[in-house]
Design an enzyme around this catalytic site. Structure first.
Site, mmCIF file in Angstrom:
data_model
loop_
_atom_site.group_PDB
_atom_site.id
_atom_site.type_symbol
_atom_site.label_atom_id
_atom_site.label_comp_id
_atom_site.label_asym_id
_atom_site.label_seq_id
_atom_site.Cartn_x
_atom_site.Cartn_y
_atom_site.Cartn_z
ATOM 1 N N ASN A 14 0.876 -1.176 0.000
ATOM 2 C CA ASN A 14 0.000 0.000 0.000
ATOM 3 C C ASN A 14 0.912 1.224 0.000
ATOM 4 O O ASN A 14 1.481 1.578 1.031
ATOM 5 C CB ASN A 14 -0.885 -0.040 1.259
ATOM 6 N N GLU A 41 -6.942 4.807 7.637
ATOM 7 C CA GLU A 41 -6.754 6.234 7.315
ATOM 8 C C GLU A 41 -7.996 6.810 6.635
ATOM 9 O O GLU A 41 -8.351 7.965 6.852
ATOM 10 C CB GLU A 41 -5.493 6.414 6.449
ATOM 11 N N GLU A 50 -5.577 -4.896 10.419
ATOM 12 C CA GLU A 50 -4.573 -3.853 10.631
ATOM 13 C C GLU A 50 -4.867 -3.104 11.931
ATOM 14 O O GLU A 50 -5.685 -2.176 11.937
ATOM 15 C CB GLU A 50 -4.589 -2.854 9.467
ATOM 16 N N LYS A 56 0.206 4.271 -0.377
ATOM 17 C CA LYS A 56 -0.414 5.502 0.145
ATOM 18 C C LYS A 56 -0.107 6.665 -0.807
ATOM 19 O O LYS A 56 -0.044 6.446 -2.013
ATOM 20 C CB LYS A 56 0.049 5.759 1.581
ATOM 21 N N GLY A 71 2.160 2.426 10.610
ATOM 22 C CA GLY A 71 3.095 3.543 10.442
ATOM 23 C C GLY A 71 3.771 3.980 11.730
ATOM 24 O O GLY A 71 4.389 5.038 11.787
ATOM 25 N N HIS A 77 -9.584 1.228 4.665
ATOM 26 C CA HIS A 77 -8.311 1.444 5.363
ATOM 27 C C HIS A 77 -8.544 2.402 6.540
ATOM 28 O O HIS A 77 -9.347 3.325 6.438
ATOM 29 C CB HIS A 77 -7.268 2.022 4.406
ATOM 30 N N SER A 87 3.151 -1.913 10.218
ATOM 31 C CA SER A 87 4.608 -1.913 10.428
ATOM 32 C C SER A 87 5.259 -3.264 10.145
ATOM 33 O O SER A 87 6.228 -3.639 10.794
ATOM 34 C CB SER A 87 4.955 -1.435 11.843
#
Ligand code: PGA
Length: 252
Positions: free
Chosen positions: A11, A99, A169, A13, A175, A97, A214
């Site tokens: 991904n 985010e 996730e 991003k 991150g 996701h 991560s």
């Protein structure tokens, strides 16, 4: 017990430009053995998809989007539909996701709509689920993940997971450099598969559940060795071809 072919998806991003991306995909393509036992995919920003499609055409690496519209077409300024992604050869699309959920207000029902839009366009949704640190610390991980899954099951049925991938996730691991331990991840993966198994054992046995948060070359081996972890959704580490390829190799 079904054997599930591992999937490692990058991904990217909102990273990359044409020059960097051309170099990255060339190295990844070269490094992925066409006869590997794992599927490999990259999910670039929309604007880089045509370039990636051109560079990866005819090879073993798949590509996909990071998001899509709930609509097929029409007056939706700034949106990209599933059929547009399909037109550029996408196989996968990430939906829900964290985010998108936290920064863009995507709630469970919108995520379920996007999941349906992806399947309607014959894309394979990679449905992301996962708890925040606060939710984990108050022992609500399973409730949260169950709620996120239920929204999709209610809208599209458990059998829709024959044509979908799930990514667990934990939000606190994305991150942050804080990877879930293999045991923490396996516990949630087992829980997810178990919930689906109550409704349909063969769907539960067949669906690929990826871990994301991560994941790095150094942590991938142990995570991917867990019985219910079928691959990875890799953010930061997917921007380095060497790191990403090491993770792909660990998925064998
Ligand atoms: P990360 O991102 O690997 O950088 O934690 C994973 C993701 O957001 O999919």
């Amino acid at each position: 017990m079904a054997t599930r072919r591992p999937l490692v998806a990058g991904n990217w991003k909102m990273h990359g430009n044409r020059v960097e991306t051309a170099a990255l995909v060339a190295t990844i393509r070269h490094g992925v053995d066409a006869f590997s036992v794992a599927d490999v995919a990259v999910c670039p920003p929309f604007i880089l998809i045509p370039l990636v499609a051109e560079k990866l055409a005819g090879g073993p690496v798949f590509w996909g989007g990071q998001n899509l519209s709930t609509h097929k077409s029409g007056a939706y300024t700034g949106e990209i539909s599933g059929s547009m992604l399909k037109d550029y050869g996408c196989t996968y699309v990430i939906v829900g996701h964290s985010e998108r959920r936290t920064l863009y207000g995507e709630n469970d029902s919108l995520v379920a709509e996007k999941y349906g839009a992806a399947q309607a366009a014959e894309l394979i949704p990679i449905l992301c689920v996962g708890e925040t640190l606060q939710e984990r610390e108050s022992n609500r991980t399973e409730d949260v993940v169950a709620r996120q899954l239920n929204a999709v099951i209610r809208a599209h049925g458990v059998s829709s997971f024959k044509h979908a991938v799930i990514a667990y996730e934990p939000v606190w691991a994305i991150g942050t450099g804080k990877t879930a331990t293999p045991e923490q991840a396996q516990d949630v993966h087992r829980f997810i598969r178990g919930r689906l198994a109550v409704m349909d054992k063969s769907v539960a046995d067949g669906v690929r559940i990826l871990y994301g948060g991560s994941m790095k070359a150094t942590s991938a081996g142990e995570l991917l060795a867990q019985p219910d972890i079928d691959g990875g959704l890799v953010g930061g580490a997917s921007l380095s071809a060497d790191e990403f390829l090491s993770i792909c190799r660990a998925a064998k």
